[in-house]
Design an enzyme around this catalytic site. Structure first.
Site, PDB file in Angstrom:
ATOM      1  CG  ASP A 173      -1.704   1.244   1.403  1.00  0.00           C
ATOM      2  OD1 ASP A 173      -2.021   1.876   0.378  1.00  0.00           O
ATOM      3  OD2 ASP A 173      -2.017   1.608   2.559  1.00  0.00           O
ATOM      4  CG  ASN A 195      -3.332   5.225  -1.402  1.00  0.00           C
ATOM      5  OD1 ASN A 195      -3.285   4.110  -0.865  1.00  0.00           O
ATOM      6  ND2 ASN A 195      -4.300   5.590  -2.205  1.00  0.00           N
ATOM      7  CG  ASP A 234      -6.160   2.852   0.309  1.00  0.00           C
ATOM      8  OD1 ASP A 234      -5.148   2.127   0.436  1.00  0.00           O
ATOM      9  OD2 ASP A 234      -6.823   2.915  -0.739  1.00  0.00           O
ATOM     10  CG  ASP A 248      -1.350   1.429  -3.805  1.00  0.00           C
ATOM     11  OD1 ASP A 248      -0.164   1.368  -4.155  1.00  0.00           O
ATOM     12  OD2 ASP A 248      -1.720   1.886  -2.695  1.00  0.00           O
ATOM     13  CG  ASP A 281      -7.156 -13.291 -12.627  1.00  0.00           C
ATOM     14  OD1 ASP A 281      -7.933 -14.060 -13.230  1.00  0.00           O
ATOM     15  OD2 ASP A 281      -6.581 -13.587 -11.562  1.00  0.00           O
ATOM     16  CG  ASP A 311     -11.769 -16.378 -12.422  1.00  0.00           C
ATOM     17  OD1 ASP A 311     -11.050 -16.697 -11.473  1.00  0.00           O
ATOM     18  OD2 ASP A 311     -13.015 -16.290 -12.347  1.00  0.00           O
ATOM     19  CD  GLU A 343      -9.795 -21.009 -11.298  1.00  0.00           C
ATOM     20  OE1 GLU A 343      -9.643 -21.188 -10.099  1.00  0.00           O
ATOM     21  OE2 GLU A 343     -10.596 -20.180 -11.751  1.00  0.00           O
ATOM     22  CG  HIS A 378      -6.141 -15.877  -5.678  1.00  0.00           C
ATOM     23  ND1 HIS A 378      -5.751 -16.363  -6.909  1.00  0.00           N
ATOM     24  CD2 HIS A 378      -7.486 -15.732  -5.749  1.00  0.00           C
ATOM     25  CE1 HIS A 378      -6.805 -16.492  -7.686  1.00  0.00           C
ATOM     26  NE2 HIS A 378      -7.880 -16.114  -7.011  1.00  0.00           N
ATOM     27  CG  ASP A 379      -8.856 -19.216  -5.473  1.00  0.00           C
ATOM     28  OD1 ASP A 379      -9.285 -18.177  -4.935  1.00  0.00           O
ATOM     29  OD2 ASP A 379      -8.931 -19.434  -6.696  1.00  0.00           O
TER      30      ASP A 379
HETATM   31  C1  GLC Z   1     -11.637 -18.398  -9.464  1.00  0.00           C
HETATM   32  C2  GLC Z   1     -10.779 -17.437  -8.665  1.00  0.00           C
HETATM   33  C3  GLC Z   1     -11.427 -17.225  -7.329  1.00  0.00           C
HETATM   34  C4  GLC Z   1     -12.794 -16.619  -7.533  1.00  0.00           C
HETATM   35  C5  GLC Z   1     -13.632 -17.468  -8.502  1.00  0.00           C
HETATM   36  C6  GLC Z   1     -14.807 -16.694  -9.003  1.00  0.00           C
HETATM   37  O1  GLC Z   1     -11.693 -19.648  -8.897  1.00  0.00           O
HETATM   38  O2  GLC Z   1      -9.467 -17.927  -8.577  1.00  0.00           O
HETATM   39  O3  GLC Z   1     -10.651 -16.428  -6.481  1.00  0.00           O
HETATM   40  O4  GLC Z   1     -13.453 -16.530  -6.314  1.00  0.00           O
HETATM   41  O5  GLC Z   1     -12.908 -17.861  -9.639  1.00  0.00           O
HETATM   42  O6  GLC Z   1     -14.408 -15.713  -9.917  1.00  0.00           O
HETATM   43 CA    CA Z   2      -3.566   1.874  -1.303  1.00  0.00          CA
END
Ligand code: GLC
Ligand code: CA
Length: 557
Positions: free
Chosen positions: A21, A23, A25, A29, A98, A196, A253, A326-327
């Site tokens: 980050d 700024n 918040d 970013d 993405d 995605d 994915e 990230h999942d």
């Molecule tokens: C994919 C993404 C996930 C998101 C889902 C719906 O699995 O990796 O983070 O919640 O799609 O877009």
């Molecule tokens: Ca920020």
């Protein structure tokens, strides 16, 4: 084997919201990424995958897009994006973005228009049904029916949250919009896309009633909604219109694609450059994906899944490999479970994390690291369900309670599996808020940041960060490219099921072996190295072919 830049790339998934980050918040970013490009460059990264940055109500952290052509003001401006792309290029780092094309946000003007005006063309962009009852009984990925009633007797379809209505790819106008979006971003200078949830775009079985698989009378949309017959036509068209003739890459994915069909997706004339395979990342889940039913598993099964995946992909094309995203929860916790080292157990922590590093960097396919993996980040302890942000986690917790699991246990299950484990702010230093922000972070900072952080590891030449740096350099070294990138993979059968071993072989016969001891025992493995290229026992010889606890190495034979 045909050489391609994206086969040789070292990928890094960047969760923008938690990276840096600038700024105050409390939200990462684009300027934060610009600021930290030198950190990534030094690590050796050559390909960044940036999670969604588009304007979004953030119901699902940006995977609910309200404008495909914009930047959410919380993340910055289009000018920041342009600067990021040009600075990354100077640093010889490619950027892929993405693309969430299975659904939009319910706040997207297309959907708003579709709701307001049933005669507008936008009504065709989504999947509406007139019906007294909900039209089918598929269960959405985040809980509840895939159908939401827009007004009495009118339903729309959503694979994920109800704020993420699915797009109707059958509509040619919609497909043309999608093609336009991809071309827009390629012109901006991105090098490709992570697509995605793309195997959900064709609807089929989930539109009809199915045998319930739970007390809610619903059936998981996974098996009914992924990779339905006819999907290939949409994907091929997208490739032909947007990507053929460019050197852009795509990584999909793609859950639900059986290995026998992989060729269509990643072969010679495949829809994508590569796909992510979930078979071993989801080893701890039972079908249906309920977190409170965590599956027991053994190293033997893990090995089988890894090699089955690697061999199926190699027969048919190119793959992407990863241990974290990230999942997912953090790989140290996932793969070592109750044996996973706490941050305080410095030596063991290094050994376990570096063992996973050797495994990952030895596999065949484009490697994707996930932010913080290079530091060996571990799961974050969440002490109450209110501390979570992720809607999926909250749903899983509720479902655990509905299944009569005690609250304490339910909390433990979601703690183990929550997607927020990997989404906590990046630990830049041991200081306040881990140096991520001067403001209030949007998600809990992992308390371990005093022990696991980038500053400390950058300064310590024996750290995991520097070990990754060495492995990355090795993988990029022209002398080993034909083996470590393009070489074949073959399992080396080992009796001890906790030892994962394989060799990579170049067409000229040059061979590198990779040995990973996942156990805390010494294991006699009969290794004979001509030369040790990497070893997490740094410098000590591999004596008498014995692997020390959690020892992992790459050797020339
Ligand atoms: C994919 C993404 C996930 C998101 C889902 C719906 O699995 O990796 O983070 O919640 O799609 O877009
Ligand atoms: Ca920020």
């Amino acid at each position: 084997m045909e050489r391609k830049w994206w086969k040789e790339a070292i990928g890094y998934e960047l969760y923008l919201k938690s990276f840096k980050d600038t700024n105050e918040d409390g939200i990462g970013d684009l300027r934060g990424i610009i600021e930290k490009l030198p950190y990534l460059k030094e690590l050796g990264i050559s390909l960044l995958w940036i999670c969604p940055f588009y304007p979004s109500p953030m119901r699902d952290n940006g995977y609910d897009v309200a404008d495909y052509y914009g930047i959410d003001p919380r993340y910055g401006t289009m000018k920041d994006m342009e600067e990021l792309l040009s600075k990354a290029k100077e640093a010889e780092i490619r950027v892929i973005i993405d693309m969430v094309l299975n659904h939009t946000s319910d706040q997207h003007p297309w959907f708003q228009e579709a709701l307001k005006n049933p005669d507008s063309k936008y009504r065709q962009y989504y999947i509406f049904r007139d019906s007294k009852e909900r039209p089918s009984n598929a269960r959405s990925c985040f809980g509840g029916s895939v159908w939401e009633e827009a007004e009495e007797g009118v339903w729309y379809y959503h694979t994920f949250a109800k704020e993420q209505p699915d797009l109707n790819w059958e509509c040619p106008l919609l497909r043309a919009e999608i093609h336009k979006i991809l071309k827009f971003w390629l012109e901006k200078g991105v090098s490709g896309f992570r697509l995605d949830a793309i195997t959900y775009i064709k609807k089929g079985a989930s539109l009809a009633m199915a045998e319930p698989d739970g007390p809610d009378g619903l059936h998981d949309v996974g098996s009914l909604g992924q990779n339905q017959p006819g999907i290939g036509e949409f994907l091929k068209e997208m490739r032909q219109v947007c990507l053929d003739g460019t050197d852009a890459m795509t990584v999909a994915e793609a859950p639900g694609v059986p290995y026998e069909e992989l060729g269509e997706f990643i072969g010679e004339d495949g829809y994508f450059s590569m796909v992510f395979d979930f078979s071993y990342a989801d080893i701890d889940l039972l079908p249906g994906g309920n977190w409170y039913n965590q599956a027991p598993w053994t190293f033997k099964e893990l090995k089988e899944l890894i090699f089955k995946s690697q061999c199926s992909v190699q027969k048919q094309g190119w793959g992407a490999v990863y241990l974290e995203n990230h999942d997912q929860s953090r790989s140290l916790n996932k793969y070592f479970r109750e044996k996973a080292a706490a941050a305080e157990e410095k030596e063991k922590h290094f050994l376990q994390a570096s063992a996973l590093a050797v495994l990952l960097m030895g596999l065949r396919g484009t490697v994707f690291l996930y932010q913080g993996e290079e530091l060996g980040m571990v799961n974050c302890p969440f002490s109450s369900v209110d501390e979570f942000d992720d809607l999926n986690t909250k749903d899983q917790y509720q479902r655990a309670l509905q299944a009569d699991i005690e609250p304490e246990k339910a909390l433990k299950y979601v703690n183990d599996r929550s997607r927020d484990n990997s989404r906590t702010p990046f630990p830049w230093s041991g200081e306040k808020n881990a140096g991520f922000t001067q403001g209030v972070p949007w998600l809990k900072v992992n308390p371990d940041h005093t022990l696991i952080n980038a500053r400390q590891q950058s300064e310590d030449m024996q750290s995991l960060y520097h070990f990754y740096q060495k492995l990355i350099a090795l993988r990029k070294d022209p002398a080993y490219l034909d083996v470590l990138v393009y070489g074949k993979i073959e399992e080396i059968p080992v009796e001890n099921e906790g030892v994962i071993a394989f060799c990579r072989t170049a067409p000229d016969g040059k061979e590198i072996q990779i040995w990973v001891n996942m156990t805390e025992e010494k294991v006699s493995a009969g290794i004979h190295a001509r030369e040790v290229l990497a070893d997490n026992y740094q410098g000590t010889e591999i004596e008498n072919g014995i692997l020390m606890p959690y020892q992992a190495c790459m050797i020339l034979v």
